[in-house]
Design a protein around this motif. Structure first.
Motif, PDB file in Angstrom:
ATOM      1  N   GLY A 157       0.792  -1.223   0.000  1.00  0.00           N
ATOM      2  CA  GLY A 157       0.000   0.000   0.000  1.00  0.00           C
ATOM      3  C   GLY A 157       0.820   1.267   0.000  1.00  0.00           C
ATOM      4  O   GLY A 157       0.285   2.355   0.267  1.00  0.00           O
ATOM      5  N   LYS A 158       2.116   1.185  -0.334  1.00  0.00           N
ATOM      6  CA  LYS A 158       2.980   2.368  -0.370  1.00  0.00           C
ATOM      7  C   LYS A 158       2.959   2.937  -1.787  1.00  0.00           C
ATOM      8  O   LYS A 158       3.776   2.585  -2.639  1.00  0.00           O
ATOM      9  N   ALA A 159       2.010   3.842  -2.021  1.00  0.00           N
ATOM     10  CA  ALA A 159       1.723   4.297  -3.375  1.00  0.00           C
ATOM     11  C   ALA A 159       2.895   5.034  -4.019  1.00  0.00           C
ATOM     12  O   ALA A 159       3.292   4.714  -5.146  1.00  0.00           O
ATOM     13  N   LEU A 186      -3.475  -2.806  -8.102  1.00  0.00           N
ATOM     14  CA  LEU A 186      -3.091  -3.511  -6.880  1.00  0.00           C
ATOM     15  C   LEU A 186      -3.020  -2.550  -5.694  1.00  0.00           C
ATOM     16  O   LEU A 186      -3.293  -2.940  -4.552  1.00  0.00           O
ATOM     17  N   LEU A 187      -2.698  -1.286  -5.968  1.00  0.00           N
ATOM     18  CA  LEU A 187      -2.616  -0.294  -4.903  1.00  0.00           C
ATOM     19  C   LEU A 187      -3.970  -0.022  -4.248  1.00  0.00           C
ATOM     20  O   LEU A 187      -4.028   0.382  -3.083  1.00  0.00           O
ATOM     21  N   ILE A 188      -5.049  -0.244  -4.988  1.00  0.00           N
ATOM     22  CA  ILE A 188      -6.377   0.044  -4.427  1.00  0.00           C
ATOM     23  C   ILE A 188      -7.164  -1.235  -4.150  1.00  0.00           C
ATOM     24  O   ILE A 188      -8.356  -1.192  -3.901  1.00  0.00           O
ATOM     25  N   HIS A 292     -10.191  -9.806  -9.481  1.00  0.00           N
ATOM     26  CA  HIS A 292     -10.244 -10.125  -8.056  1.00  0.00           C
ATOM     27  C   HIS A 292      -8.863 -10.387  -7.467  1.00  0.00           C
ATOM     28  O   HIS A 292      -8.717 -10.505  -6.253  1.00  0.00           O
ATOM     29  N   ASP A 293      -7.823 -10.505  -8.319  1.00  0.00           N
ATOM     30  CA  ASP A 293      -6.467 -10.793  -7.843  1.00  0.00           C
ATOM     31  C   ASP A 293      -5.476 -10.125  -8.790  1.00  0.00           C
ATOM     32  O   ASP A 293      -4.948 -10.740  -9.706  1.00  0.00           O
ATOM     33  N   MET A 294      -5.205  -8.834  -8.547  1.00  0.00           N
ATOM     34  CA  MET A 294      -4.361  -8.053  -9.454  1.00  0.00           C
ATOM     35  C   MET A 294      -2.899  -8.496  -9.426  1.00  0.00           C
ATOM     36  O   MET A 294      -2.177  -8.321 -10.398  1.00  0.00           O
ATOM     37  N   LEU A 295      -2.467  -9.071  -8.330  1.00  0.00           N
ATOM     38  CA  LEU A 295      -1.101  -9.576  -8.279  1.00  0.00           C
ATOM     39  C   LEU A 295      -0.933 -10.732  -9.264  1.00  0.00           C
ATOM     40  O   LEU A 295       0.099 -10.841  -9.935  1.00  0.00           O
TER      41      LEU A 295
END
Length: 408
Positions: A157-159, A186-188, A292-295
């Motif tokens: 979460g470190k944008a 992925l950040l959101i 549902h899974d951006m990674l």
């Protein structure tokens, strides 16, 4: 021994062993390999550009130097320009990349430490597709580190840190534009595994707009800095433009060079457009299907990049293969993993042998080497298809999957 103790012992041991290999004669034997470095990542080309820059000559005027002005400025101002220091830097880049992979794994599992941490690190540090280009001082190793850092910061979460890493990566390699969308998304979202319980997700555009604006600002700043280093904008066609126009047809493990060697000049612009757009068409379908899974979507797009990149090295598909360690939940759903592994082994043996027969022995021709790169492309494509298949089938589950098969 605890999980933390495992990784604290194994990680320094692996990194030290890697650096010890750089002090042998192996790097000298690998530094000119077409499989491990390309005209865009070759350390010898970087040294040539540094030499010209120190003489006051614009290295981008000759059409041979294709590295980013960022690397040029770092090696002429801050970083020591020696082979020993370069090996230390490249080994450190691999160590950072492996640690970022471990951090992504921990974030995905929502744990502070895990018994598999050292296996995740080993999957990167012991991958021959990764450490051989590092021994050859290919800058693709630095690009891999930046890609994993961007995904690590996005998972945490470190944008700003994620976007800055992404901007530097984009500056070094234009092809990395493929992973911008999943990294920003992925950040959101959450990095935890949701492959088994997919749910529709509508991204909040209001949250994305500041991220896109920040990425644009970082990219513009780096471009302006590069213009100052290069005394103008001549670096743009010689760095970003090379990935689109393919002026250097030096043989590599990719699919582009031989095709455009045989291409009539009249058709060249059309097929360059087709090949470039072909890379981009995967972004939206994979990001939508795995919303549902951006990674996992980023993982698959890295696999696409390693298969169809204009100037690939072994480290490009190597990153995709090492990232499999992040997704053990999909292993039972692979269809033909042994065949895929044997294809990679087959290609890994054929490519250096046929390249040597063609250019060193003179007993073969370009078709020999290109045939081996086609096998390599099939291996990368098979691994990519395995990843897509397993990512889709995991939501069905073994019981439902068996039921559907018996019904058929």
């Amino acid at each position: 021994m605890s999980a933390l103790a495992d990784v604290r012992v194994a990680f320094p041991l692996l990194v030290t062993t890697r650096f010890a290999l750089t002090q042998t004669s192996l790097p000298d034997a690998l530094k000119h390999s077409a499989l491990l470095s390309s005209p865009l990542t070759s350390y010898s080309h970087l040294q040539e550009g540094i030499y010209l820059h120190n003489l006051g000559v614009n290295p981008y005027s000759g059409g041979v130097f294709h590295h980013s002005p960022l690397l040029l400025s770092l090696f002429t101002t801050i970083l020591p320009n020696s082979r020993w220091a370069a090996h230390l830097l490249w080994t450190a880049a691999d160590a950072i990349a492996a640690w970022a992979l471990v951090a992504i794994w921990r974030r995905r599992q929502r744990v502070a430490e895990n018994s598999r941490d050292w296996l995740v690190a080993a999957s990167y540090l012991l991958n021959p597709y990764i450490f051989l280009p590092t021994l050859a001082l290919s800058s693709s190793s630095i690009e891999n580190a930046l890609a994993l850092l961007a995904l690590m910061f996005a998972s945490q979460g470190k944008a700003s840190a994620a976007i800055l890493s992404l901007a530097v990566l984009l500056h070094l390699s234009l092809s990395s534009i493929l992973i911008i969308a999943p990294t920003l998304l992925l950040l959101i979202t959450s990095p935890t595994s949701r492959l088994a319980s997919p749910q529709a997700y509508t991204p909040d555009v209001r949250r994305l707009l500041p991220l896109v604006a920040e990425l644009t600002a970082y990219t513009a700043f780096l471009a302006a800095t590069s213009a100052l280093v290069a005394d103008g904008w001549s670096w743009v066609p010689q760095t970003w433009g090379v990935s689109l126009t393919l002026p250097d047809l030096t043989p590599n493990p990719g699919l582009w060079w031989y095709f455009f060697t045989e291409m009539f000049d009249h058709f060249r612009p059309f097929f360059l457009m087709v090949f470039s757009v072909h890379l981009l068409i995967y972004i939206a379908p994979l990001c939508i299907k795995f919303q549902h899974d951006m990674l996992y979507a980023a993982f698959l797009l890295i696999g696409v990049l390693g298969t169809f990149k204009a100037y690939p090295t072994l480290s490009d598909p190597g990153l995709y293969l090492s990232m499999h360690a992040l997704f053990p939940e999909v292993y039972p759903h692979f269809r033909h993993p042994i065949v895929t592994a044997l294809l990679h082994l087959h290609a890994a043996l054929l490519m250096p042998m046929f390249h040597h027969l063609w250019l060193a022995q003179g007993t073969g021709n370009a078709n020999f080497f290109y045939a081996s790169t086609l096998v390599f492309a099939c291996a990368n494509g098979a691994a990519l298809i395995e990843g897509v298949w397993a990512g889709l089938r995991i939501a069905i589950g073994p019981e439902k999957e068996g039921y559907s098969v018996s019904q058929e």
